[in-house]
Design an enzyme around this catalytic site. Sequence first.
Site, PDB file in Angstrom:
ATOM      1  N   GLU A  97       0.677  -1.314  -0.025  1.00  0.00           N
ATOM      2  CA  GLU A  97      -0.100  -0.232   0.141  1.00  0.00           C
ATOM      3  C   GLU A  97       0.936   1.191  -0.077  1.00  0.00           C
ATOM      4  O   GLU A  97       0.084   2.333  -0.009  1.00  0.00           O
ATOM      5  CB  GLU A  97      -0.955  -0.064   1.133  1.00  0.00           C
ATOM      6  CG  GLU A  97      -2.264  -0.898   1.251  1.00  0.00           C
ATOM      7  CD  GLU A  97      -1.822  -2.347   1.186  1.00  0.00           C
ATOM      8  OE1 GLU A  97      -0.975  -2.819   1.954  1.00  0.00           O
ATOM      9  OE2 GLU A  97      -2.436  -3.313   0.521  1.00  0.00           O
ATOM     10  N   VAL A 136       9.964  -6.046   4.616  1.00  0.00           N
ATOM     11  CA  VAL A 136       9.615  -7.418   3.977  1.00  0.00           C
ATOM     12  C   VAL A 136      10.339  -8.373   4.426  1.00  0.00           C
ATOM     13  O   VAL A 136      11.702  -8.368   3.936  1.00  0.00           O
ATOM     14  CB  VAL A 136       9.309  -7.253   2.603  1.00  0.00           C
ATOM     15  CG1 VAL A 136       8.352  -8.478   2.124  1.00  0.00           C
ATOM     16  CG2 VAL A 136       8.256  -5.988   2.149  1.00  0.00           C
ATOM     17  N   ILE A 137       9.928  -9.657   5.033  1.00  0.00           N
ATOM     18  CA  ILE A 137      10.770 -10.506   5.716  1.00  0.00           C
ATOM     19  C   ILE A 137      10.515 -11.744   4.780  1.00  0.00           C
ATOM     20  O   ILE A 137       9.406 -12.199   4.507  1.00  0.00           O
ATOM     21  CB  ILE A 137      10.704 -10.707   7.053  1.00  0.00           C
ATOM     22  CG1 ILE A 137      11.059  -9.504   7.744  1.00  0.00           C
ATOM     23  CG2 ILE A 137      11.720 -11.925   7.632  1.00  0.00           C
ATOM     24  CD1 ILE A 137      10.966  -9.329   9.318  1.00  0.00           C
ATOM     25  N   HIS A 154       5.326 -14.898  -2.103  1.00  0.00           N
ATOM     26  CA  HIS A 154       4.623 -13.302  -1.499  1.00  0.00           C
ATOM     27  C   HIS A 154       5.937 -12.324  -1.666  1.00  0.00           C
ATOM     28  O   HIS A 154       5.598 -11.483  -1.816  1.00  0.00           O
ATOM     29  CB  HIS A 154       3.773 -13.597  -0.299  1.00  0.00           C
ATOM     30  CG  HIS A 154       2.563 -12.744  -0.440  1.00  0.00           C
ATOM     31  ND1 HIS A 154       1.495 -13.365  -0.721  1.00  0.00           N
ATOM     32  CD2 HIS A 154       2.295 -11.457  -0.364  1.00  0.00           C
ATOM     33  CE1 HIS A 154       0.496 -12.565  -0.659  1.00  0.00           C
ATOM     34  NE2 HIS A 154       0.832 -11.433  -0.442  1.00  0.00           N
TER      35      HIS A 154
HETATM   36  C1  DLZ Z   1       0.835 -10.101   2.721  1.00  0.00           C
HETATM   37  C2  DLZ Z   1       2.098  -9.647   3.281  1.00  0.00           C
HETATM   38  C3  DLZ Z   1       3.143 -10.720   3.536  1.00  0.00           C
HETATM   39  C4  DLZ Z   1       2.974 -12.313   3.354  1.00  0.00           C
HETATM   40  N1  DLZ Z   1       4.140 -10.279   3.918  1.00  0.00           N
HETATM   41  C5  DLZ Z   1       4.367  -8.714   4.279  1.00  0.00           C
HETATM   42  C6  DLZ Z   1       5.652  -8.452   4.801  1.00  0.00           C
HETATM   43  O1  DLZ Z   1       6.648  -9.051   5.119  1.00  0.00           O
HETATM   44  N2  DLZ Z   1       6.035  -6.840   4.881  1.00  0.00           N
HETATM   45  C7  DLZ Z   1       4.881  -6.070   4.462  1.00  0.00           C
HETATM   46  O2  DLZ Z   1       5.002  -4.970   4.591  1.00  0.00           O
HETATM   47  N3  DLZ Z   1       3.927  -6.546   4.021  1.00  0.00           N
HETATM   48  C8  DLZ Z   1       3.552  -7.937   3.990  1.00  0.00           C
HETATM   49  N4  DLZ Z   1       1.992  -8.271   3.455  1.00  0.00           N
HETATM   50  C9  DLZ Z   1       0.999  -7.110   3.010  1.00  0.00           C
HETATM   51  C10 DLZ Z   1       1.121  -6.729   1.954  1.00  0.00           C
HETATM   52  O3  DLZ Z   1       2.054  -5.572   1.736  1.00  0.00           O
HETATM   53  C11 DLZ Z   1      -0.237  -6.072   1.659  1.00  0.00           C
HETATM   54  O4  DLZ Z   1      -0.598  -5.224   2.768  1.00  0.00           O
HETATM   55  C12 DLZ Z   1      -1.434  -7.169   1.535  1.00  0.00           C
HETATM   56  O5  DLZ Z   1      -0.968  -8.087   0.499  1.00  0.00           O
HETATM   57  C13 DLZ Z   1      -2.740  -6.460   1.123  1.00  0.00           C
HETATM   58  O6  DLZ Z   1      -2.661  -5.622   0.006  1.00  0.00           O
END
Ligand code: DLZ
Length: 155
Positions: free
Chosen positions: A66, A88-89, A95
């Site tokens: 987002e 993001v891990i 994903h």
């Molecule tokens: C779905 C998801 C996953 C699996 N991992 C992360 C993450 O490690 N870091 C992050 O910021 N967001 C993650 N998300 C959520 C997605 O960014 C997003 O909010 C959803 O897919 C809804 O659009």
Amino acid sequence: MADYANQNFLEENINLPHKNFKIGVVTALWNTEITAELKAGALRTLKKAGIIESNIKTWDVPGSYELIYGANKLASEGFDAVVCLGVVIQGETRHFDFICNAVANGIANVSIKQEIPIAFGVLTTDTQQQALDRAGGTHGHKGEEAAWSVLKMLE
Ligand code: DLZ
């Protein structure tokens, strides 16, 4: 002179043409214990540079995906620059790749389309510890760096 390799460039003075820039800080809530620190570091850096506090807008969005919408919206509202922060891990699924690629490309496209600097302050790591190391730990502070990079562009 700025020493980018050793990250001492954060100590370099920023000489902004004025302090009235409107800057957005968009932060993902996923991994919030780390993104909150990235945000704190970004805000510290903006204030240190003299950006007027009421000209800084913070916006917490659900996840890193987002950040693209958030940055585009603030750019459309007339903000001069946006700092995007997220973590993001790497997990067991693909994903990770989808999100990282989408966010990197999305933010780049918004920056070009809207013609404003947008910082990619999104950590993409294998482990939570690696992310912590980059949020004020042994590998510097990527929130501060992201804010510094938009300030440098505005300069
Ligand atoms: C779905 C998801 C996953 C699996 N991992 C992360 C993450 O490690 N870091 C992050 O910021 N967001 C993650 N998300 C959520 C997605 O960014 C997003 O909010 C959803 O897919 C809804 O659009």
